[in-house]
Write a protein that holds these residues in place. Sequence first.
Motif, PDB file in Angstrom:
ATOM      1  N   ALA A  11      -6.493   0.188   4.966  1.00 24.08           N
ATOM      2  CA  ALA A  11      -5.089   0.068   4.577  1.00 24.08           C
ATOM      3  C   ALA A  11      -4.503   1.422   4.202  1.00 24.08           C
ATOM      4  O   ALA A  11      -3.345   1.735   4.531  1.00 24.08           O
ATOM      5  N   GLN A  12      -5.295   2.251   3.519  1.00 22.40           N
ATOM      6  CA  GLN A  12      -4.845   3.586   3.127  1.00 22.40           C
ATOM      7  C   GLN A  12      -4.382   4.376   4.339  1.00 22.40           C
ATOM      8  O   GLN A  12      -3.332   5.013   4.331  1.00 22.40           O
ATOM      9  N   ALA A  13      -5.178   4.319   5.414  1.00 20.41           N
ATOM     10  CA  ALA A  13      -4.825   5.050   6.634  1.00 20.41           C
ATOM     11  C   ALA A  13      -3.592   4.446   7.306  1.00 20.41           C
ATOM     12  O   ALA A  13      -2.715   5.170   7.785  1.00 20.41           O
ATOM     13  N   MET A  14      -3.517   3.122   7.332  1.00 19.99           N
ATOM     14  CA  MET A  14      -2.392   2.465   7.984  1.00 19.99           C
ATOM     15  C   MET A  14      -1.073   2.767   7.277  1.00 19.99           C
ATOM     16  O   MET A  14      -0.019   2.879   7.916  1.00 19.99           O
ATOM     17  N   LEU A  15      -1.115   2.926   5.959  1.00 17.25           N
ATOM     18  CA  LEU A  15       0.097   3.207   5.201  1.00 17.25           C
ATOM     19  C   LEU A  15       0.679   4.581   5.541  1.00 17.25           C
ATOM     20  O   LEU A  15       1.851   4.852   5.274  1.00 17.25           O
ATOM     21  N   MET A  16      -0.148   5.440   6.109  1.00 17.36           N
ATOM     22  CA  MET A  16       0.311   6.777   6.470  1.00 17.36           C
ATOM     23  C   MET A  16       0.981   6.824   7.834  1.00 17.36           C
ATOM     24  O   MET A  16       1.527   7.848   8.236  1.00 17.36           O
ATOM     25  N   SER A  17       0.915   5.712   8.548  1.00 15.10           N
ATOM     26  CA  SER A  17       1.535   5.658   9.873  1.00 15.10           C
ATOM     27  C   SER A  17       3.046   5.520   9.743  1.00 15.10           C
ATOM     28  O   SER A  17       3.552   4.878   8.818  1.00 15.10           O
ATOM     29  N   GLU A  18       3.738   6.097  10.672  1.00 14.86           N
ATOM     30  CA  GLU A  18       5.202   6.029  10.668  1.00 14.86           C
ATOM     31  C   GLU A  18       5.657   4.577  10.800  1.00 14.86           C
ATOM     32  O   GLU A  18       5.175   3.839  11.652  1.00 14.86           O
ATOM     33  N   GLY A  19       6.567   4.160   9.937  1.00  9.95           N
ATOM     34  CA  GLY A  19       7.117   2.820  10.005  1.00  9.95           C
ATOM     35  C   GLY A  19       6.197   1.729   9.492  1.00  9.95           C
ATOM     36  O   GLY A  19       6.418   0.549   9.764  1.00  9.95           O
ATOM     37  N   ALA A  20       5.147   2.096   8.742  1.00 11.05           N
ATOM     38  CA  ALA A  20       4.211   1.097   8.226  1.00 11.05           C
ATOM     39  C   ALA A  20       4.906   0.111   7.300  1.00 11.05           C
ATOM     40  O   ALA A  20       5.681   0.497   6.425  1.00 11.05           O
ATOM     41  N   ASN A  21       4.645  -1.163   7.505  1.00 10.45           N
ATOM     42  CA  ASN A  21       5.186  -2.231   6.667  1.00 10.45           C
ATOM     43  C   ASN A  21       4.081  -2.713   5.740  1.00 10.45           C
ATOM     44  O   ASN A  21       3.003  -3.088   6.198  1.00 10.45           O
ATOM     45  N   VAL A  22       4.334  -2.706   4.441  1.00  8.52           N
ATOM     46  CA  VAL A  22       3.298  -3.018   3.460  1.00  8.52           C
ATOM     47  C   VAL A  22       2.718  -4.414   3.676  1.00  8.52           C
ATOM     48  O   VAL A  22       1.497  -4.605   3.613  1.00  8.52           O
ATOM     49  N   LEU A  23       3.557  -5.399   3.933  1.00 10.60           N
ATOM     50  CA  LEU A  23       3.069  -6.752   4.150  1.00 10.60           C
ATOM     51  C   LEU A  23       2.171  -6.814   5.381  1.00 10.60           C
ATOM     52  O   LEU A  23       1.088  -7.414   5.360  1.00 10.60           O
ATOM     53  N   GLN A  24       2.588  -6.162   6.463  1.00  6.20           N
ATOM     54  CA  GLN A  24       1.796  -6.178   7.684  1.00  6.20           C
ATOM     55  C   GLN A  24       0.475  -5.443   7.488  1.00  6.20           C
ATOM     56  O   GLN A  24      -0.572  -5.862   7.989  1.00  6.20           O
ATOM     57  N   VAL A  25       0.511  -4.344   6.736  1.00 15.33           N
ATOM     58  CA  VAL A  25      -0.718  -3.599   6.436  1.00 15.33           C
ATOM     59  C   VAL A  25      -1.689  -4.483   5.668  1.00 15.33           C
ATOM     60  O   VAL A  25      -2.894  -4.512   5.943  1.00 15.33           O
ATOM     61  N   ALA A  26      -1.174  -5.235   4.700  1.00 15.71           N
ATOM     62  CA  ALA A  26      -2.022  -6.128   3.906  1.00 15.71           C
ATOM     63  C   ALA A  26      -2.706  -7.158   4.794  1.00 15.71           C
ATOM     64  O   ALA A  26      -3.921  -7.382   4.689  1.00 15.71           O
ATOM     65  N   MET A  27      -1.964  -7.774   5.683  1.00 18.09           N
ATOM     66  CA  MET A  27      -2.526  -8.801   6.558  1.00 18.09           C
ATOM     67  C   MET A  27      -3.522  -8.202   7.556  1.00 18.09           C
ATOM     68  O   MET A  27      -4.604  -8.744   7.775  1.00 18.09           O
ATOM     69  N   ASP A  28      -3.163  -7.059   8.131  1.00 16.66           N
ATOM     70  CA  ASP A  28      -4.019  -6.428   9.144  1.00 16.66           C
ATOM     71  C   ASP A  28      -5.279  -5.814   8.548  1.00 16.66           C
ATOM     72  O   ASP A  28      -6.223  -5.503   9.276  1.00 16.66           O
ATOM     73  N   SER A  29      -5.297  -5.634   7.226  1.00 18.12           N
ATOM     74  CA  SER A  29      -6.466  -5.055   6.557  1.00 18.12           C
ATOM     75  C   SER A  29      -7.411  -6.118   6.005  1.00 18.12           C
ATOM     76  O   SER A  29      -8.419  -5.785   5.385  1.00 18.12           O
ATOM     77  N   GLY A  30      -7.071  -7.385   6.226  1.00 15.64           N
ATOM     78  CA  GLY A  30      -7.977  -8.449   5.803  1.00 15.64           C
ATOM     79  C   GLY A  30      -7.642  -9.109   4.487  1.00 15.64           C
ATOM     80  O   GLY A  30      -8.391  -9.976   4.018  1.00 15.64           O
ATOM     81  N   PHE A  31      -6.528  -8.716   3.855  1.00 20.88           N
ATOM     82  CA  PHE A  31      -6.145  -9.342   2.583  1.00 20.88           C
ATOM     83  C   PHE A  31      -5.375 -10.630   2.868  1.00 20.88           C
ATOM     84  O   PHE A  31      -4.538 -10.691   3.762  1.00 20.88           O
ATOM     85  N   GLY A  32      -5.658 -11.646   2.092  1.00 21.32           N
ATOM     86  CA  GLY A  32      -5.039 -12.938   2.317  1.00 21.32           C
ATOM     87  C   GLY A  32      -3.637 -13.057   1.779  1.00 21.32           C
ATOM     88  O   GLY A  32      -2.896 -13.968   2.151  1.00 21.32           O
ATOM     89  N   SER A  33      -3.247 -12.130   0.888  1.00 22.11           N
ATOM     90  CA  SER A  33      -1.904 -12.209   0.308  1.00 22.11           C
ATOM     91  C   SER A  33      -1.453 -10.818  -0.112  1.00 22.11           C
ATOM     92  O   SER A  33      -2.270  -9.927  -0.370  1.00 22.11           O
TER      93      SER A  33
END
Length: 306
Positions: free
Chosen positions: A248-270
Amino acid sequence: MDLAESKVGTSAIYQPGASSIEGSPTALQMFHAHPLVMAMPHWHAQVEVNYVMRGTVHYRMSDHEFRLNAGEMCLFWGGQPHQMDESSDDSLYAGAHLPLIYFFRLRLPISVSSRLMKGETLLTSATDAADNENFARWSRYSKSGDAAKAQHAVDELLLRIERIALEPYSMTTSKTAVSLEGDQPHPNSSRSVARMCDFIAANFLQDIDSVDIARAADLHPKYAMNLFKRSTGMTLSKYVTLLRLSRAQAMLMSEGANVLQVAMDSGFGSISAFNKSFRHIAGMSPSDFRRDIRLVTTIPAGAFRN
């Protein structure tokens, strides 16, 4: 954790991203380069080995700091927030990030592996000229695209790390380190821990729990949880969460990263579970982290002064 006093100079700034070590928490990666200072602490789910070939670097960990000069080597658990805040202009280093599936196959003294996992740093100056040639070659082999060369590099690197324990070394004393008295797993247990790490590495983005992990290692769930905690200083769920947070840390550094989408794509249930876990390790919310890292990566390196 107080890393606020770190000094970041005029050197180029380390800018992690989805293709870097944070975004590949189960990969073994080698490097040979000029070390870049970090404007912010980062973390990753691998044990890190660094060998300084030239110059000097300075690290700040969660509760201690140390300096490495040419010819010195360190080994530490990257799951704790850490930051290289000084790197001389002439510095050159090499090393690797070792996922736990490799680390727990090493024939290191149990006390050493336990202390590393509980936040201490191993330091050694027992190196020689061959290390300069070997680390450079291992890095080249690992990036060669030749599977045989890459495996050869891994095998030799692991043997070199094991050799550390055969020569003089020291361990830092972490203020938060858990006492090791009466808390040492049997050496054979490392194989079971490695099997659990194998399963977690392949499935951490899925909805897995301790029962699934224990079953993969042919262990009773309670025994598996106790064994993993004794061996690593953390629970199974904490390790799974750390892998997810690293990604998730790496994904948050991507341009246009959406926090909710990062959470779901990183395996968090909520989103609430993600926010709580992220704040616990980073000391800030995912949104604040994304804002701060973007500010850092858009400021010219020369704007940072000691």
